[in-house]
Design a protein around this motif. Structure first.
Motif, PDB file in Angstrom:
ATOM      1  N   LEU A   1      -7.044  19.866  51.728  1.00  0.00           N
ATOM      2  CA  LEU A   1      -6.519  20.787  52.844  1.00  0.00           C
ATOM      3  C   LEU A   1      -6.051  19.759  54.170  1.00  0.00           C
ATOM      4  O   LEU A   1      -5.978  20.077  54.749  1.00  0.00           O
ATOM      5  CB  LEU A   1      -7.782  21.256  53.037  1.00  0.00           C
ATOM      6  N   VAL A   2      -6.116  18.985  53.589  1.00  0.00           N
ATOM      7  CA  VAL A   2      -5.072  17.562  54.193  1.00  0.00           C
ATOM      8  C   VAL A   2      -5.795  17.787  55.633  1.00  0.00           C
ATOM      9  O   VAL A   2      -5.022  17.787  56.713  1.00  0.00           O
ATOM     10  CB  VAL A   2      -3.601  17.808  54.349  1.00  0.00           C
ATOM     11  N   PRO A   3      -7.799  16.615  55.632  1.00  0.00           N
ATOM     12  CA  PRO A   3      -7.815  16.349  56.993  1.00  0.00           C
ATOM     13  C   PRO A   3      -6.794  15.511  57.351  1.00  0.00           C
ATOM     14  O   PRO A   3      -6.443  14.175  56.695  1.00  0.00           O
ATOM     15  CB  PRO A   3      -9.644  15.927  56.322  1.00  0.00           C
ATOM     16  N   ALA A   4      -7.458  14.912  58.480  1.00  0.00           N
ATOM     17  CA  ALA A   4      -6.967  13.334  59.023  1.00  0.00           C
ATOM     18  C   ALA A   4      -7.908  12.634  58.977  1.00  0.00           C
ATOM     19  O   ALA A   4      -7.480  11.513  58.300  1.00  0.00           O
ATOM     20  CB  ALA A   4      -6.460  13.971  60.861  1.00  0.00           C
ATOM     21  N   GLN A   5      -8.868  12.907  59.050  1.00  0.00           N
ATOM     22  CA  GLN A   5      -9.728  11.263  58.526  1.00  0.00           C
ATOM     23  C   GLN A   5     -11.079  12.074  57.133  1.00  0.00           C
ATOM     24  O   GLN A   5     -11.042  13.251  57.632  1.00  0.00           O
ATOM     25  CB  GLN A   5     -10.031  10.960  59.143  1.00  0.00           C
TER      26      GLN A   5
ATOM     27  N   GLU B   1      -3.417   8.621  49.751  1.00  0.00           N
ATOM     28  CA  GLU B   1      -2.576   8.344  50.682  1.00  0.00           C
ATOM     29  C   GLU B   1      -3.590   8.381  51.982  1.00  0.00           C
ATOM     30  O   GLU B   1      -3.046   8.646  53.271  1.00  0.00           O
ATOM     31  CB  GLU B   1      -1.037   8.780  51.138  1.00  0.00           C
ATOM     32  N   MET B   2      -4.479   9.757  51.449  1.00  0.00           N
ATOM     33  CA  MET B   2      -5.737   9.826  52.641  1.00  0.00           C
ATOM     34  C   MET B   2      -6.329   8.801  53.109  1.00  0.00           C
ATOM     35  O   MET B   2      -6.593   7.798  52.600  1.00  0.00           O
ATOM     36  CB  MET B   2      -6.489  10.716  52.153  1.00  0.00           C
TER      37      MET B   2
ATOM     38  N   GLU C   1     -12.334   8.065  42.724  1.00  0.00           N
ATOM     39  CA  GLU C   1     -12.000   9.623  42.722  1.00  0.00           C
ATOM     40  C   GLU C   1     -10.985   9.886  43.310  1.00  0.00           C
ATOM     41  O   GLU C   1      -9.747  10.701  42.950  1.00  0.00           O
ATOM     42  CB  GLU C   1     -13.097  10.222  42.285  1.00  0.00           C
ATOM     43  N   LEU C   2     -11.074  10.325  44.852  1.00  0.00           N
ATOM     44  CA  LEU C   2     -10.646  10.680  45.628  1.00  0.00           C
ATOM     45  C   LEU C   2      -9.594   9.625  46.077  1.00  0.00           C
ATOM     46  O   LEU C   2      -8.584   9.869  46.401  1.00  0.00           O
ATOM     47  CB  LEU C   2     -11.281  11.210  46.746  1.00  0.00           C
ATOM     48  N   LEU C   3      -9.423   8.591  46.544  1.00  0.00           N
ATOM     49  CA  LEU C   3      -8.553   7.655  46.211  1.00  0.00           C
ATOM     50  C   LEU C   3      -7.232   7.678  45.242  1.00  0.00           C
ATOM     51  O   LEU C   3      -6.029   7.500  45.508  1.00  0.00           O
ATOM     52  CB  LEU C   3      -8.816   6.541  46.544  1.00  0.00           C
ATOM     53  N   GLY C   4      -8.238   7.746  43.975  1.00  0.00           N
ATOM     54  CA  GLY C   4      -6.981   8.184  42.597  1.00  0.00           C
ATOM     55  C   GLY C   4      -5.819   9.150  43.137  1.00  0.00           C
ATOM     56  O   GLY C   4      -4.945   9.120  41.910  1.00  0.00           O
ATOM     57  N   ARG C   5      -6.658  10.283  43.169  1.00  0.00           N
ATOM     58  CA  ARG C   5      -5.941  11.393  43.394  1.00  0.00           C
ATOM     59  C   ARG C   5      -5.232  11.717  45.017  1.00  0.00           C
ATOM     60  O   ARG C   5      -3.781  12.353  44.982  1.00  0.00           O
ATOM     61  CB  ARG C   5      -6.880  12.545  43.573  1.00  0.00           C
ATOM     62  N   HIS C   6      -5.842  11.123  45.813  1.00  0.00           N
ATOM     63  CA  HIS C   6      -4.680  11.561  47.250  1.00  0.00           C
ATOM     64  C   HIS C   6      -5.043   9.821  48.435  1.00  0.00           C
ATOM     65  O   HIS C   6      -5.600   9.569  48.692  1.00  0.00           O
ATOM     66  CB  HIS C   6      -5.353  12.425  48.234  1.00  0.00           C
TER      67      HIS C   6
END
Length: 637
Positions: free
Chosen positions: A297-301, A325-326, A318-323
Motif C-alpha cells: 500500500l506504499v506507506p511513507a515509512q 526502494e521503500m 524479505e521486505l527490502l528484497g521485494r521493495h
C-alpha cells in the motif's frame, strides 16, 4: 554448433526443401510432370527465397527449436501466406497467364506442413536426447479430463518430475476415451486403476471445484491410497513444460468452505498509504503478514519493532528484497521499554500503529505467567500511553478470541490489553483513535496445530490431540491481516472489532483430513494396518474445549461484511491503572495465587479451568464442512 552455423544450416535445408514443396504443389495442380517442369528453375528458386525471407521476418530462424511453440508456428504460417501473396503479385505483374494461380494455395499448405513437421521432429529429438536429466518415474493421474487437465498432460510430457499415465473423470461418456494421449477412466474404477498402473499421486485439475466436492474427491483418493495434489493455476500450454509451481500439495485452506472476501480499497488504504506506520511484533506470524500487506500500500515509512534479532532480520530482509526502494526501519527491542517506543514515535512521526507484539502460546504463558503478563499487559500500556502522548492518529491492538471469558493467563492478559486500549480511548480525546481487533487461530502461524501435525506426519505419527471434542476457529493469515488493516480504518474510538471466522472446526476432523491429504490412512482399532494413529493427551492447563468470539455485549454491523463491531464494558482509567500497578507488584512476588487473584479482580470473567483426562477415542467420521457465513445484521441478538 555455433548459433550462426545453426541458422545457416536451417536456411540451407529450407532452400533445398521449399522448391520441392512448390514442385509438389504444381504436380497436384496440373497433374503432369512435364507441365510442372515447364517452368524454369528460377521460378522455383524465387518462391524458395521469398519464403525464407518471410521465415526470417517471423524470427523462425532465431527461435530455439527445443522450445518452439504453437505461437511461433502460427506467426510463421501468417508470414508464409504473405510470401505466397508476394509470388502471386509478381506473377500478375509480369502478366504470366499460363501460371496456375491455385498452385500457390496448395503450396502454402505443403510448405506449412513441412515447417511444422520438420521443426516438431527436431524439437522432440533434441528434448529426448539433450535434456540431461533422468526420465520421471513418479507416475501420476490427472483428475479431470477437461481442458485444464488436457493442458497439464501435454505440458508434463517433458517433465522430469512427473509422468502422467491416465485421466480420471466423473463423466461416464469419457470412459475409455483418449485425451492428450492418455486413457480416461471413470472414477468408479479408481482403486483398481491406481493399483494396475502404479499411480503414486493424483493431481486434481478442476480450477473451479467447490470445497465440498474437493473434500469428497480427497476422501475417495485417500481410500485408494494415493497422495493428492492440485493444479493451483492455469498456464499457457505452448507445448512447453508446466511451470514449477503449477502443481502443489493440497492444503487445508483449500477445504475451508468459503472464499476470502477481497479487501475494500477505500478501507485498505486509509491508515497506510502515504503514512508513517509502526508494526510491533513485526517478526511474528501476524506481524510479519501485516508488514507484507502494508508495503503493498506504499506507506511513507514502515517501522518494525521486535525483541527477536533473527525474526526482525528475517522480515526486514524479505521486505527490502521485494521493495528495495521503500523506507523500512527496524528497531530491536521490547515494547515494554517506554523510552524506546517514545523515541520511535517521536523521530518517526508515526501516524498508525498495529500492536501485534504479545506472547500467545497458551501452555507456555500458563507456565510462565509473570513473563506473559508483563509482556502482554505492560507492552500494551506503554504503546497506548505513547500513542496518546505523541498524538498517533490510529492505534490498533491485535487481540484474540481467547480474551472472551478467558480460562488461561494468556487470554486474560489479552483482555486486560483490550481494557487498556478502551481506557485510553476515553481519555485521549479525538487526537488518537484506539481500537481492538479480535480473531481466532490463523492457519500456518508459528506454534499452530497444522505445522505440528505436518511435522508429526513426517515423523510417521502419531498425531497428538488434546481432546476429541476440542474445536477452533481458523482463518487464512493473509485474510486476517487484510481485515485487521480495514478494521482500523473503520474505528471510531474504543471499538472492539470481531472478524467473522465462520464455523469452528474440530481438531480431530482437521487431523483426519491431513492424514487423507497425505494419501495415508488412519490407524484405529478397526484398521490396525493403518499408517497414522491419533493420540489424545488431555487438555493443556487453561485450554478451552470451545473458543468464543462474542460476549453478551452489543454487536453492530460495520462497513465490511466480515467485520462486526462490539461495545463492551470498560473500567475507569484511574481504577484500571491502580489494578495494573497492583498486578505488577503481585508479579514481583511470583506467587501464583496472588497473581491470579489480581487478574480475577481486573477481568471478572476470568475462570481458571481444571482440565480433565481425555475422553475415549472418537470413531472415524467425515470431516465436518467449515461453512463460513457472511455477516448480516439479523444474525445478532
Amino acid at each position: 554448433m555455433h548459433r550462426t552455423a545453426k541458422i545457416a544450416l536451417m536456411v540451407m535445408v529450407d532452400l533445398l526443401a521449399l522448391p520441392f514443396c512448390f514442385l509438389m504443389a504444381m504436380l497436384l495442380r496440373v497433374g503432369d510432370a512435364g507441365a510442372a517442369m515447364h517452368y524454369p528453375a528460377a521460378a522455383y528458386l524465387l518462391v524458395a527465397l521469398l519464403t525464407v525471407a518471410a521465415f526470417s521476418l517471423s524470427d523462425l530462424y532465431r527461435a530455439v527449436i527445443r522450445f518452439i511453440d504453437q505461437r511461433m508456428l502460427a506467426v510463421t504460417g501468417f508470414t508464409l501466406a504473405l510470401a505466397t501473396l508476394s509470388v502471386y503479385l509478381i506473377m500478375v505483374g509480369i502478366n504470366d497467364d499460363k501460371f496456375p494461380r491455385s498452385a500457390l494455395v496448395i503450396y502454402w499448405f505443403i510448405a506449412f506442413s513441412y515447417v511444422v513437421t520438420s521443426r516438431m521432429t527436431v524439437r522432440n529429438f533434441l528434448r529426448k536426447h539433450m535434456s540431461g536429466a533422468p526420465a520421471a518415474d513418479h507416475a501420476v493421474a490427472i483428475y479431470g479430463a477437461a481442458e485444464p487437465g488436457a493442458q497439464l498432460a501435454l505440458a508434463m510430457r517433458t517433465s522430469n518430475q512427473y509422468r502422467p499415465v491416465c485421466f480420471f473423470d466423473d463423466k461416464r461418456v469419457l470412459h475409455e476415451r483418449t485425451i492428450a494421449g492418455l486413457r480416461v477412466f471413470h472414477t468408479a474404477h479408481l482403486a483398481e486403476t491406481v493399483r494396475s498402473l502404479g499411480v503414486r499421486s493424483v493431481i486434481i485439475a478442476l480450477p473451479s471445484v467447490s470445497p465440498q466436492r474437493l473434500r469428497d474427491i480427497m476422501e475417495r483418493l485417500a481410500a485408494a491410497g494415493v497422495a493428492t495434489k492440485i493444479l493451483c493455476r492455469l498456464f499457457d500450454l505452448g507445448d512447453d513444460k508446466a511451470p514449477p509451481h503449477a502443481v502443489r500439495d493440497l492444503k487445508f485452506e483449500d477445504l475451508l468452505g468459503r472464499k476470502p472476501v477481497p479487501p475494500r480499497t477505500e478501507l485498505f488504504d486509509r491508515c497506510v498509504r502515504g503514512k508513517n506506520v509502526l508494526v510491533t511484533g513485526a517478526g511474528g506470524s501476524i506481524g510479519s503478514e501485516l508488514c507484507r500487506q502494508i508495503v503493498t500500500l506504499v506507506p511513507a515509512q514502515l517501522h518494525l519493532v521486535d525483541h527477536s534479532e533473527f525474526a526482525l532480520y528475517t522480515i526486514r530482509q524479505e521486505l527490502l528484497g521485494r521493495h528495495p526502494e521503500m523506507r523500512i526501519v527496524a528497531h530491536l527491542g521490547s515494547v515494554c521499554s517506554a523510552p524506546l517506543v517514545e523515541r520511535i514515535l517521536q523521530e518517526g512521526k508515526i501516524d498508525t500503529i498495529y500492536h501485534a507484539a504479545a506472547y500467545k502460546h497458551v501452555p507456555l504463558v500458563e507456565s510462565n505467567i509473570v513473563a506473559g503478563l508483563r509482556n502482554n499487559v505492560l507492552g500494551s500500556q506503554v504503546i497506548a500511553a505513547a500513542a496518546a502522548k505523541f498524538k498517533v492518529r490510529t492505534c490498533v491492538l491485535i487481540s484474540s478470541d481467547k480474551a472472551v471469558r478467558p480460562t488461561n493467563i494468556m487470554g486474560a492478559s489479552k483482555r486486560i490489553a483490550e481494557l487498556i486500549f478502551q481506557a485510553a480511548a476515553t481519555t485521549c480525546g479525538a487526537d488518537t483513535t484506539f481500537c481492538m481487533v479480535r480473531f481466532g487461530n490463523v492457519l500456518g502461524s508459528s506454534g499452530s496445530v497444522i505445522p505440528l501435525f505436518q511435522h508429526q506426519l513426517a515423523q510417521g505419527g502419531p498425531l497428538t490431540i488434546t481432546h476429541p471434542d476440542v474445536s477452533r476457529y481458523f482463518m487464512l493469515i493473509g485474510e486476517a491481516a487484510q481485515l485487521v488493516i480495514q478494521a482500523g480504518a473503520m474505528a471510531e474510538g474504543g471499538d472492539v472489532f470481531v472478524l467473522d471466522m465462520g464455523e469452528p472446526i474440530r481438531i480431530v476432523d482437521l487431523a483426519r483430513s491431513m492424514i487423507m491429504m497425505s494419501g495415508l490412512t488412519e490407524k484405529t482399532v478397526h484398521n490396525p494396518d493403518g499408517d497414522i494413529g491419533l493420540t489424545f493427551v488431555g487438555l493443556f492447563p487453561g485450554e478451552k474445549l470451545y473458543e468464543e468470539l462474542l460476549t453478551e455485549g452489543k454487536v453492530y454491523p460495520s462497513d465490511h461484511p466480515r467485520i462486526m463491531r462490539m461495545k463492551e464494558h470498560a473500567l475507569r482509567p484511574g481504577v484500571l491503572d491502580t489494578y495494573i500497578t497492583c498486578l505488577m507488584l503481585a508479579c514481583d512476588t511470583n506467587e501464583r495465587g496472588m497473581i491470579e487473584s489480581m487478574v480475577k479482580a481486573i477481568v471478572a470473567e476470568y475462570t481458571p479451568q481444571a482440565n480433565h483426562p481425555p475422553a475415549p477415542l472418537a470413531p472415524p467420521e467425515k470431516m465436518r464442512p467449515a461453512l463460513f457465513r457472511n455477516f448480516a445484521p439479523d444474525r445478532i441478538g
